[in-house]
Design an enzyme around this catalytic site. Sequence first.
Site, PDB file in Angstrom:
ATOM      1  N   ASN A  78       1.021  -1.075   0.012  1.00  0.00           N
ATOM      2  CA  ASN A  78       0.003  -0.235   0.394  1.00  0.00           C
ATOM      3  C   ASN A  78       0.610   1.097   0.193  1.00  0.00           C
ATOM      4  OD1 ASN A  78      -2.182   1.451  -0.115  1.00  0.00           O
ATOM      5  ND2 ASN A  78      -1.539   1.491   2.479  1.00  0.00           N
ATOM      6  N   ILE A  79       1.026   1.453  -1.266  1.00  0.00           N
ATOM      7  CA  ILE A  79       1.752   2.980  -1.342  1.00  0.00           C
ATOM      8  C   ILE A  79       0.677   4.497  -1.841  1.00  0.00           C
ATOM      9  CG2 ILE A  79       3.437   4.317  -2.776  1.00  0.00           C
ATOM     10  CD1 ILE A  79       4.830   1.894  -1.800  1.00  0.00           C
TER      11      ILE A  79
ATOM     12  N   CYS B  68      15.318   5.035   1.637  1.00  0.00           N
ATOM     13  CA  CYS B  68      14.236   3.884   2.100  1.00  0.00           C
ATOM     14  C   CYS B  68      15.139   2.351   3.344  1.00  0.00           C
ATOM     15  CB  CYS B  68      12.955   2.558   1.727  1.00  0.00           C
ATOM     16  SG  CYS B  68      13.447   2.370   0.421  1.00  0.00           S
TER      17      CYS B  68
END
Length: 244
Positions: free
Chosen positions: A122-123, A179
């Site tokens: 889920n971006i 990230c």
Amino acid sequence: MKVELNPNHHHQDQGTETEMCRTIEVVAGGVVLSPAKQVAGADDCADDLFIPPLNFSMVDNGIFRSGFPESANFSFLQTLGLRSIICLCPEPYPEANVEFLKSNGIKLFQFGIEGYKEPFVNIPEDTIREALKVVLGTQEINHFALSFIETRITALLYAYIYLLFCNADVRNHPVLIHCKRGKHRTGCLVGCLRKLQRWCLTSVFDEYQRFAAAKARVADQRFMEMFDVSSLKHLPMPFSCSKR
């Protein structure tokens, strides 16, 4: 160290309100050596080496990407002269990294995106959009523009001043985007940036897959394909490949 929380950068996640971006601004000859000594000398030499973070690469002039920087990477990062770091991980930034930012006057923009695995990827589009604004260096410029509208400056004069400031605005550069591994979340942000730079999807996906390798996700590529850049096309693009 000063922590600035922007109250406008929030989004809904599973019924609770969480912050979208957290900004941390820092003010600021002939001798034979014994085997043991030879090993120690090798360690000293290794300390002088510049070690880039995992998956480090240059995206464009003043923009870099990588996995999460470790203390062994700090000397290398100093050579970049960074002004900002965009972290896409939700966990608190490690103390050693915060001290590195403090000692080098680097601002941290943290956009917490959970590192889900397929099929639960889920971006959040709004978060990526706000992170892109940091890359473009347009957050403060937008407030500048609004102040001119409120004071009723003529449209022609406003447009001239806006373009004059925006086209030269790289206030957050050099910037490092990272990230955990520099693959999925970083890949999605860079992929959306490439769409702004008018890259074709084939090239966007090729770059994403080069870093994600066997871990490439269909969901990430679908997100990049569907990401709407129309609301960002008016923003300045101070990048080499966007100048024609």
